[in-house]
Design a protein around this motif. Sequence first.
Motif, mmCIF file in Angstrom:
data_model
loop_
_atom_site.group_PDB
_atom_site.id
_atom_site.type_symbol
_atom_site.label_atom_id
_atom_site.label_comp_id
_atom_site.label_asym_id
_atom_site.label_seq_id
_atom_site.Cartn_x
_atom_site.Cartn_y
_atom_site.Cartn_z
ATOM 1 N N GLU A 1 0.727 -0.994 -0.062
ATOM 2 C CA GLU A 1 0.078 -0.063 -0.017
ATOM 3 C C GLU A 1 0.758 1.303 -0.100
ATOM 4 O O GLU A 1 0.630 2.138 -0.651
ATOM 5 N N ARG B 1 2.156 1.986 -3.584
ATOM 6 C CA ARG B 1 0.933 2.540 -4.528
ATOM 7 C C ARG B 1 0.866 4.162 -4.729
ATOM 8 O O ARG B 1 1.571 4.960 -4.052
ATOM 9 N N HIS B 2 0.363 4.142 -5.660
ATOM 10 C CA HIS B 2 0.344 5.619 -6.094
ATOM 11 C C HIS B 2 -0.623 6.301 -5.197
ATOM 12 O O HIS B 2 -1.583 5.708 -4.782
ATOM 13 N N HIS C 1 -2.925 7.873 -6.190
ATOM 14 C CA HIS C 1 -4.476 8.152 -6.736
ATOM 15 C C HIS C 1 -5.258 7.062 -6.079
ATOM 16 O O HIS C 1 -6.567 6.927 -6.314
ATOM 17 N N GLN C 2 -4.399 5.881 -5.457
ATOM 18 C CA GLN C 2 -5.278 4.978 -4.960
ATOM 19 C C GLN C 2 -5.326 5.081 -3.268
ATOM 20 O O GLN C 2 -5.773 4.240 -2.622
ATOM 21 N N GLN D 1 -8.818 4.521 -2.359
ATOM 22 C CA GLN D 1 -8.984 2.831 -2.017
ATOM 23 C C GLN D 1 -8.355 2.225 -0.941
ATOM 24 O O GLN D 1 -8.768 1.269 -0.043
ATOM 25 N N LEU D 2 -7.056 2.834 -0.876
ATOM 26 C CA LEU D 2 -6.358 2.213 0.430
ATOM 27 C C LEU D 2 -6.945 2.614 1.686
ATOM 28 O O LEU D 2 -6.811 1.916 2.569
#
Length: 351
Positions: free
Chosen positions: A196, A199-200, A202-203, A206-207
Amino acid sequence: MARSGIYKTDVKRARDVLLAQRVRPSVDAVRIALGNTGSKTTIHKYLKELEEEDVGPKEIGATISEALQDLVGRLAGQLQEEANVQINTVRAEQEAMERRYAESLAAARQEADQWQTRAQRLEQALAGEQSVHAQTREALQRETVLRHTAEQHAADLKERLAENDLHLQSLEDKHRHAREALEHYRQSTKEQREQEQRRHEHQVHQLQAELRLAQQAVVVKQEEVTRLNQDGVRLVSDLSHAQKGLYDAQTQLRQLEQKVETLQGVEQRAAMLAAQLQDRDRQIKAMTERMTAVAAQSDALETRHRALELELVTTQAKLDTQRVIADELRQYVIKATQATGHMSDMQGPSS
């Protein structure tokens, strides 16, 4: 005057007294009639002179009568002496036999009393040994029952111990699986967090959403971990109790082993007592046989005693018969003498 100090007239007077009493005037009879005084030689001399002075058929008959009476007296005396000798011999034998019989009987009775006393002591000892043996047997039976009970209890404890071991092993397996699951969860969570973080942005939303879900899952997992820790504490407590029960079972097992060793000693003592009882039985049997032999010997002595009594009675009967024959012979001689004297009186006037 004679050397003994008696006179011919004294001898004649004593002789006449004896003849009047129908007693043969022998030297001893005349001396007794004189009061046991005078010499036998002098008395015999005076009696011979008096016989020479007596003449006529009546005197000849009297001489024959005196000779027959003297013969009968000697025969009767000889019979009496022989009978007395036989009676004295039989009596001496009987007295000796009675003494031996009494001594043997006394010894046999004393020995029988001794054997009886020993038998009574042995019977008392045997009764005591039997009582002790019975008590020992009862104690052995009680100890055997206790031993079987203890063995059964020990077997039950062993089964319970095995069950506790299995349960403990199961708890340890569960605890290990829980730790492995927790570690796996932590590892997976760490990896997930690393993923996580890489991750970028932009997530992010979502994260964040996943993080909330993860947090919720963590709460749940923490609750599970707490519950597992509580189960582990409980398992540790159960394990402590199980170990204590195992220690108690081992202590009872050692006590039972000590009791088994004691019972083995009791069994050996019982076997020794049984052997001693057999020896006592053999001794009592031997004493019984000895007492039977003593009783048989006593019966044989009693039979010999009765045989001697019968022999004495037989000898006494023979003596009585001989006395009767002697009396009849004496009566016959007296009658023959009287008949001879009567015939002499009848022949005197005719001549």
